[in-house]
Design an enzyme around this catalytic site. Sequence first.
Site, PDB file in Angstrom:
ATOM      1  N   ARG A   1       0.848  -1.185   0.000  1.00  0.00           N
ATOM      2  CA  ARG A   1       0.000   0.000   0.000  1.00  0.00           C
ATOM      3  C   ARG A   1       0.888   1.241   0.000  1.00  0.00           C
ATOM      4  NH1 ARG A   1      -3.560  -2.515  -1.766  1.00  0.00           N
ATOM      5  NH2 ARG A   1      -5.584  -2.954  -0.849  1.00  0.00           N
TER       6      ARG A   1
ATOM      7  N   HIS B   1      -1.533   0.209  -9.815  1.00  0.00           N
ATOM      8  CA  HIS B   1      -2.201  -0.746  -8.912  1.00  0.00           C
ATOM      9  C   HIS B   1      -2.728  -1.948  -9.712  1.00  0.00           C
ATOM     10  CE1 HIS B   1      -4.511  -1.255  -4.873  1.00  0.00           C
ATOM     11  NE2 HIS B   1      -4.265  -2.432  -5.445  1.00  0.00           N
TER      12      HIS B   1
END
Length: 312
Positions: A227, A275
């Site tokens: 993350r 992502h």
Amino acid sequence: MPLNILFSASESDWRHYQPHLQSALAEHFIDAKITTLPNDPGAFDFVIWSPASPLQDFAPFTNLKAIFSLWAGVEKVAHNDTIKVPLCRMVDPGLTQGMVEWVCGQVLRHHLGLDRHILQQDGIWRHDNIPPLARDRKIGILGLGELGGACAQALAGLGFQVAGWSNSSKNVPFVSSLTGADGLQTILAQSEILVLLLPLTPGTENIINKDSIAKMRSGAFLINAGRGHLIDDSALLSALDSGQIAHATLDVFRQEPLPLSHPFWSNENITVTPHMAAETRPESSSHTIAGQIRRWFDGKPLQHTVNWSVGY
Ligand code: NDP
Ligand code: OXD
């Protein structure tokens, strides 16, 4: 009576998932009605949820048995105190295989120094800097869970010297398992390529900061598939300027999509990927979810439930 399942994600997710969910449920002999409309919340038995969903208040879902996250990372829902039922993270062979392929690809890129030849087709025969063999390269993985463990195993299979760091000690063949503050120091200091596959929790936020970067091996490569909030962005930029970190490949960011004005885009020592390190695959994850519902029917415990006290 059929089970009632709410699919609460994006419209495009629904288009991709609907046929797979329906056939996976049928294959598991589950009679269920799936809808995207939460008109009568008290009637739903299960919710399939992703962060794309506007649904945040689960209090009206009074008959709920469990929530299945389509994502592995649950930081956006792990602190939702309207949830009173088990929340299952996505752990799925398609997602895991995708992450293994992406991480191995990124590690091999830096290990082999591929950029030098791919980006510099300028007529110069650069027969220097032959890379070491994998057996002489140290890789560290922060987060030795479902994804980190599989990546560690694959990299060890390629011959790399792999160490992983996690809360609890692990037994992954040919991978050294490190824990605690000492373990973190060791893995930072020794890794030539450091991969982040930690969840975002209060204990992991900003784990890559000015102090921890100073403890890293000089000239290391950083790969973040966990993350964005695991990294202090300005500390990373300074470390890239000074050469303490040679290159960072980043798949996840504090803000996604990464804003056009963000300095990461223009830094020649950063690779931005959108992502996409690992996507949840509708076909395999529909089987995973149907298998979980089957377990519930059979009175077996659900798998990969979030531990609310640690937030992952
Ligand atoms: P897991 O929960 O299986 O693994 C998490 C690992 O991190 C575990 O080994 C855990 O230790 C360790 N950990 C957590 N907190 C700490 C801490 N404070 N100190 C040390 N170790 C810690 O998660 P997954 O492997 O399934 O997923 C990891 C993350 O990857 C997700 O949370 C998500 O953020 C990210 N992800 C990114 C994707 C992408 O496309 N970029 C796709 C999918 C996931 P222990 O095992 O002892 O509990
Ligand atoms: C994630 C996912 O957690 O895509 O990033 O599953």
